[in-house]
Design a protein around this motif. Sequence first.
Motif, PDB file in Angstrom:
ATOM      1  N   CYS A 140       0.823  -1.037  -0.599  1.00  0.00           N
ATOM      2  CA  CYS A 140       0.314  -0.230  -0.037  1.00  0.00           C
ATOM      3  C   CYS A 140       1.072   0.858  -0.119  1.00  0.00           C
ATOM      4  N   ILE A 144       0.629   4.451  -2.632  1.00  0.00           N
ATOM      5  CA  ILE A 144       0.522   5.407  -2.442  1.00  0.00           C
ATOM      6  C   ILE A 144       1.707   6.139  -3.133  1.00  0.00           C
ATOM      7  N   SER A 147       0.785   6.689  -7.229  1.00  0.00           N
ATOM      8  CA  SER A 147      -0.355   6.506  -7.749  1.00  0.00           C
ATOM      9  C   SER A 147       0.075   8.868  -7.549  1.00  0.00           C
ATOM     10  N   MET A 171      -7.370  10.372  -5.277  1.00  0.00           N
ATOM     11  CA  MET A 171      -6.628   8.729  -4.562  1.00  0.00           C
ATOM     12  C   MET A 171      -7.269   8.471  -3.108  1.00  0.00           C
ATOM     13  N   TRP A 172      -7.298   9.173  -2.506  1.00  0.00           N
ATOM     14  CA  TRP A 172      -7.249   8.296  -0.742  1.00  0.00           C
ATOM     15  C   TRP A 172      -9.395   8.196  -0.874  1.00  0.00           C
ATOM     16  N   CYS A 174     -10.683   6.993  -2.839  1.00  0.00           N
ATOM     17  CA  CYS A 174     -10.491   5.697  -3.834  1.00  0.00           C
ATOM     18  C   CYS A 174     -10.069   4.816  -3.156  1.00  0.00           C
ATOM     19  N   LEU A 175      -9.071   4.994  -2.190  1.00  0.00           N
ATOM     20  CA  LEU A 175      -8.804   4.004  -1.173  1.00  0.00           C
ATOM     21  C   LEU A 175      -8.517   3.509  -0.244  1.00  0.00           C
ATOM     22  N   LEU A 179      -9.085  -0.374   2.548  1.00  0.00           N
ATOM     23  CA  LEU A 179      -7.537   0.401   3.512  1.00  0.00           C
ATOM     24  C   LEU A 179      -7.811  -0.038   4.665  1.00  0.00           C
TER      25      LEU A 179
END
Length: 200
Positions: A140, A144, A147, A171-172, A174-175, A179
């Motif tokens: 991960c 990150i 990305s 991005m965050w 989506c993650l 996570l």
Amino acid sequence: MRTRAVLVRAAAETFAEYGFAGTTVSRIAERAGLTLGAMYFHFKSKEELARLILTSQPEPVVPPLDSRGLQHAVDLTLAWAYELPGNPVLQAGARLVLEQRLFTEPHVNSHRRWTGLLLEDLEQARRRRELRAGVDTEACARLIVSSCTGAQIQSRPKTSYRDLPARVEEMWRCLLPALAVPSAAKKVRFGEERVRAASL
């Protein structure tokens, strides 16, 4: 020390504008308003300057608000995204990482340092029980960093990095569902005020 700092900034501005191949020691010295002798007194070559700028990348990025774990990982990447448009050292690093084969060994790069910092945050998030079971924190952390790198590559030609914070936040968003446990994901906060609080 002041002359050295002036040279680093001048080199960063020149690398950011011309890339490694297009930068010469003469251009750096001229932008710094110094002689070549002064340049060579502090740095042996443009390669040395490029390595210094590349490996010092995380240092200018310090989120002003105290946070831990998952929130700190978010704050760190957002602070970078907001800082990059006005910071020549970060801009130079973003460009040099794509050209590093020209001046340094593959193991000397800023991606490893960024990955290490994010890995620390994610491991702390695991200890705080913010992460889902089975999350691979190393993978991960690398994802990150990759990305964010991709986001800045896309952002530079389109908006000169102005939309980079929005891309990192996207991005965050989506993650986080994959996570973090739902209760931790709901607590994560975004916004410019988190990473520019010191100047408000």
